[in-house]
Design a protein around this motif. Structure first.
Motif, PDB file in Angstrom:
ATOM      1  N   LEU A  41     -10.770  -1.981  -2.696  1.00  0.00           N
ATOM      2  CA  LEU A  41      -9.829  -2.731  -3.525  1.00  0.00           C
ATOM      3  C   LEU A  41     -10.240  -2.661  -4.996  1.00  0.00           C
ATOM      4  O   LEU A  41      -9.409  -2.383  -5.868  1.00  0.00           O
ATOM      5  N   PHE A  88     -13.230  -3.103   2.518  1.00  0.00           N
ATOM      6  CA  PHE A  88     -12.053  -3.671   1.862  1.00  0.00           C
ATOM      7  C   PHE A  88     -12.346  -4.038   0.408  1.00  0.00           C
ATOM      8  O   PHE A  88     -11.569  -3.729  -0.491  1.00  0.00           O
ATOM      9  N   MET A 118      -4.519   0.608  -0.139  1.00  0.00           N
ATOM     10  CA  MET A 118      -5.102  -0.433   0.697  1.00  0.00           C
ATOM     11  C   MET A 118      -4.450  -0.490   2.081  1.00  0.00           C
ATOM     12  O   MET A 118      -5.098  -0.881   3.053  1.00  0.00           O
TER      13      MET A 118
END
Length: 166
Positions: free
Chosen positions: A138, A134, A59
């Protein structure tokens, strides 16, 4: 009662060793996700520690390249100049995955077939929203980290396999 100086030194060195091991695994995972679970297991990390360092590494890379992806692609193009062949086998496969499965497909394949950097740059190139990049990355990194971490732990619980690594 205070500890003798040599005990303090050994504790201090051990803390540095633990920290450097974590940082090393974290940095490698930024570039190749699968290395995180393997190196974490080799370092004696628990599955949850492996999941943490692997997801954190991936990440971090995703965050960096989501915000700087277009600028980095432009710099690479200006630095290396020549136009590469547009329709390579690899590019066709990426487009097929994109057409069939979209952002989720790219994010799902990133940890195992691509690198966090390449997967993120593909999503940025296709114009994906930052929030989706994102979120999907994730979810993907968590799912694969959990799978790899517990699979490795299970494999190492088999006596014949565990004996190979002693």
């Amino acid at each position: 009662m205070s500890l003798p100086p040599h005990h303090i030194l050994s504790v201090d060195l051990r803390m540095h060793e633990v920290f450097l091991t974590f940082v090393g695994i974290y940095l490698v995972t930024m570039f190749k996700f699968v290395a995180g679970p393997l190196l974490g297991a080799a370092a004696g990390y628990s599955p949850w520690q492996i999941i943490g360092v692997s997801v954190l590494g991936m990440m971090s890379s995703v965050t960096l390249f989501t915000f700087l992806g277009k600028q980095i692609k432009k710099w690479i193009y200006l630095t290396y100049g020549k136009q590469k062949k547009l329709f390579t086998k690899k590019n066709r496969r990426i487009v097929n995955v994109w057409n069939s499965y979209g952002e989720l497909g790219i994010a799902f394949l990133t940890p195992i077939l691509l690198t966090p950097i390449v997967g993120t740059l593909i999503l940025v190139s296709f114009g994906s929203a930052k929030r989706k990049i994102f979120s999907y990355m994730l979810i993907s990194s968590l799912a694969w980290a959990i799978f790899f971490s517990f699979s490795i732990e299970w494999l190492l619980s088999i006596p014949v396999i565990a004996a190979l690594f002693r």
